[in-house]
Design a protein around this motif. Structure first.
Motif, mmCIF file in Angstrom:
data_model
loop_
_atom_site.group_PDB
_atom_site.id
_atom_site.type_symbol
_atom_site.label_atom_id
_atom_site.label_comp_id
_atom_site.label_asym_id
_atom_site.label_seq_id
_atom_site.Cartn_x
_atom_site.Cartn_y
_atom_site.Cartn_z
ATOM 1 N N VAL A 61 0.958 -1.110 0.080
ATOM 2 C CA VAL A 61 -0.267 0.016 0.007
ATOM 3 C C VAL A 61 0.889 1.232 -0.113
ATOM 4 O O VAL A 61 1.737 1.437 0.625
ATOM 5 C CB VAL A 61 -0.867 0.071 1.167
ATOM 6 C CG1 VAL A 61 -1.976 1.028 1.156
ATOM 7 C CG2 VAL A 61 -1.635 -1.282 1.574
ATOM 8 N N ASN A 62 0.526 2.274 -0.800
ATOM 9 C CA ASN A 62 1.177 3.571 -0.791
ATOM 10 C C ASN A 62 0.264 4.498 -0.878
ATOM 11 O O ASN A 62 -0.897 4.594 -1.393
ATOM 12 C CB ASN A 62 2.014 3.427 -2.274
ATOM 13 C CG ASN A 62 3.064 2.791 -2.291
ATOM 14 O OD1 ASN A 62 3.966 2.504 -1.367
ATOM 15 N ND2 ASN A 62 3.162 1.968 -3.747
ATOM 16 N N PHE A 63 0.909 5.680 -0.182
ATOM 17 C CA PHE A 63 -0.255 6.754 -0.124
ATOM 18 C C PHE A 63 0.762 8.022 0.135
ATOM 19 O O PHE A 63 1.354 8.263 1.159
ATOM 20 C CB PHE A 63 -1.296 6.730 1.233
ATOM 21 C CG PHE A 63 -2.199 7.857 1.348
ATOM 22 C CD1 PHE A 63 -2.084 8.911 0.755
ATOM 23 C CD2 PHE A 63 -3.517 7.459 2.087
ATOM 24 C CE1 PHE A 63 -3.074 9.937 0.589
ATOM 25 C CE2 PHE A 63 -4.522 8.227 2.017
ATOM 26 C CZ PHE A 63 -4.344 9.434 1.421
ATOM 27 N N GLY A 64 0.687 9.035 -0.866
ATOM 28 C CA GLY A 64 1.436 9.964 -0.658
ATOM 29 C C GLY A 64 1.259 11.197 -1.636
ATOM 30 O O GLY A 64 0.625 11.031 -2.666
ATOM 31 N N PHE A 65 1.795 12.385 -1.140
ATOM 32 C CA PHE A 65 1.444 13.733 -1.899
ATOM 33 C C PHE A 65 2.914 14.597 -1.746
ATOM 34 O O PHE A 65 3.035 14.462 -0.624
ATOM 35 C CB PHE A 65 0.104 13.946 -1.985
ATOM 36 C CG PHE A 65 -0.347 14.585 -0.715
ATOM 37 C CD1 PHE A 65 0.091 15.821 -0.146
ATOM 38 C CD2 PHE A 65 -0.799 13.630 0.243
ATOM 39 C CE1 PHE A 65 -0.344 16.343 0.932
ATOM 40 C CE2 PHE A 65 -1.250 14.176 1.701
ATOM 41 C CZ PHE A 65 -1.098 15.558 1.964
ATOM 42 N N LYS A 66 2.823 15.339 -2.613
ATOM 43 C CA LYS A 66 3.876 16.390 -2.332
ATOM 44 C C LYS A 66 3.118 17.711 -1.596
ATOM 45 O O LYS A 66 2.368 18.411 -2.285
ATOM 46 C CB LYS A 66 4.743 16.831 -3.601
ATOM 47 C CG LYS A 66 5.560 17.907 -3.313
ATOM 48 C CD LYS A 66 6.424 18.315 -4.629
ATOM 49 C CE LYS A 66 7.913 19.154 -4.277
ATOM 50 N NZ LYS A 66 8.410 19.766 -5.544
ATOM 51 N N ARG B 184 3.661 -14.237 5.583
ATOM 52 C CA ARG B 184 3.101 -13.218 5.080
ATOM 53 C C ARG B 184 3.875 -11.750 5.386
ATOM 54 O O ARG B 184 4.437 -11.763 6.582
ATOM 55 C CB ARG B 184 1.430 -12.882 5.280
ATOM 56 C CG ARG B 184 0.656 -14.123 5.137
ATOM 57 C CD ARG B 184 -0.788 -13.957 5.607
ATOM 58 N NE ARG B 184 -0.776 -13.913 7.162
ATOM 59 C CZ ARG B 184 -1.724 -13.563 7.822
ATOM 60 N NH1 ARG B 184 -2.720 -12.800 7.234
ATOM 61 N NH2 ARG B 184 -1.704 -13.433 8.914
ATOM 62 N N LEU B 185 3.556 -11.126 4.333
ATOM 63 C CA LEU B 185 4.289 -9.722 4.450
ATOM 64 C C LEU B 185 3.390 -8.398 4.067
ATOM 65 O O LEU B 185 2.742 -8.856 3.042
ATOM 66 C CB LEU B 185 5.708 -9.627 3.464
ATOM 67 C CG LEU B 185 7.098 -10.311 4.219
ATOM 68 C CD1 LEU B 185 8.013 -10.448 3.182
ATOM 69 C CD2 LEU B 185 7.692 -9.939 5.399
ATOM 70 N N ALA B 186 3.580 -7.184 4.635
ATOM 71 C CA ALA B 186 3.057 -6.278 4.337
ATOM 72 C C ALA B 186 3.845 -5.067 4.146
ATOM 73 O O ALA B 186 4.712 -4.846 5.122
ATOM 74 C CB ALA B 186 1.623 -5.928 4.741
ATOM 75 N N GLN B 187 4.109 -4.134 3.099
ATOM 76 C CA GLN B 187 4.824 -3.093 2.815
ATOM 77 C C GLN B 187 3.820 -1.882 2.890
ATOM 78 O O GLN B 187 3.016 -1.761 1.959
ATOM 79 C CB GLN B 187 5.644 -3.230 1.699
ATOM 80 C CG GLN B 187 6.955 -4.339 1.773
ATOM 81 C CD GLN B 187 7.689 -4.321 0.495
ATOM 82 O OE1 GLN B 187 7.236 -4.548 -0.528
ATOM 83 N NE2 GLN B 187 9.066 -3.968 1.066
#
Length: 331
Positions: free
Chosen positions: A149-154, A219-222
């Motif tokens: 999961v990714n969540f980002g903004f400048k 299991r892995l989560a990044q």
């Protein structure tokens, strides 16, 4: 008819207020702000009958059944207790509070006073998210092995002060990373091992943070969150039979659910129904109304145990990454 009051008259409060008109048994009757001009403008914008120039006045309004708390999360503990101690049901924005100690005190107060309290994790009530849960429960992914999961903004130069201010619980982890953490907990459960690295400000809030959840069964989560660059805000859930991808703005009602059974180049778009008008906050508001009608003090969907697990995991991430707040000194 469930009569709502809104505590705090900022941006998120305006979205919630706008969506209440889509809730059949909801009426927005009051708002409260510490700034008279803010309360006046908010009341005029949404045609609200009662405007209050203090939060204390709002919680004493006899025409209000439930209060939506929309202040910075550094103030949620104080404001939730204010509502609960005045017998007002509470829907409180996430993060529920700064740390586990504060959340536990809020929940204990709600139980003691027999007052409804719920953390406003709106994603848990949205059709795309629940469709994915159904697909997993139906075995369409087989055994889940990984989650990304990714969540980002400048952040723009004129970004709100709260984004990085330690006194306001700033940083990506509690502001946007909480969505990533919630998603991993929802689909995989609590991890056995957590690692976290962050780029910190001088005030020990994080500008970006990379988190790994490891489970004893392999299991892995990044999870990655950032204010330094625009990145995909998506979630990939991978299993032995295929992959599910929640596309851009995965945490909203407007996410697309893509299903890849077996080979990655075979994509199916899953029907989750046409999104309702508005921003999507009406789903959780409806649920709160149902809980109040039934006389509940705890949501069966977003439970106290869910909120405690979420904040406990967030605390662990912050400890690993070196993210600290003044409120932590009270522990």
């Amino acid at each position: 008819m469930i009569r709502w009051g809104i505590l705090g008259c900022g941006r998120i409060a305006r979205k919630f207020a706008s969506d209440l008109k889509f809730v059949e048994d909801a009426a927005l009757v009051a708002c409260g702000a510490r700034n008279a001009a803010s309360a006046d403008a908010f009341a005029k914008e949404f045609n609200i009958k009662h405007k209050h120039y203090s939060y204390e006045a709002l919680v004493k309004d006899d025409e209000v059944d439930v209060i939506y708390i929309a202040t910075p999360h550094s103030h949620h503990h104080e404001h939730a207790l204010l509502c609960i101690n005045n017998s007002k049901a509470v829907l409180c924005e996430k993060a529920f509070a700064i740390n586990y100690k504060q959340v536990k005190e809020m929940i204990d107060a709600a139980r003691s006073k027999k007052v409804f309290l719920m953390e406003a994790v709106w994603t848990k009530f949205l059709p795309p998210f629940n469709k994915v849960k159904q697909m997993i429960d139906d075995g369409m992914l087989g055994d889940i092995k990984s989650l990304l999961v990714n969540f980002g903004f400048k952040a723009p130069p004129d970004a709100p002060q709260r984004l990085l201010d330690p006194s306001l619980g700033g940083g990506t982890v509690l502001d946007i990373g909480i969505y990533n953490v919630f998603t991993a907990l929802f689909f995989l459960g609590k991890p056995d091992i957590i690692t976290a690295e962050a780029i910190l400000t001088a005030g020990n809030t994080d500008e970006q943070c990379a988190v790994t959840f490891k489970y004893n069964d392999g299991r892995l989560a990044q999870l990655f969150s950032t204010f330094l660059s625009d990145c995909t805000t998506e979630a990939d859930i991978c299993g032995t039979k295929g992959r599910i991808r929640l596309t851009s703005r995965y945490y909203t009602p407007f996410a697309t659910v893509e299903y890849y059974p077996g080979r990655l180049d075979t994509k199916q778009i899953i029907d989750t129904g046409r999104p309702e008008e508005g921003f999507g906050y009406q789903y959780e508001a409806r649920h709160v109304g149902e809980c109040l009608t039934k006389g509940l003090i705890e949501s069966p969907v977003m439970t106290f145990a869910d909120s405690l697990s979420l904040i406990e995991t967030l605390d662990s991430i912050r400890r690993k990454a070196g993210i600290t707040y003044p409120a932590d000194e009270q522990l």
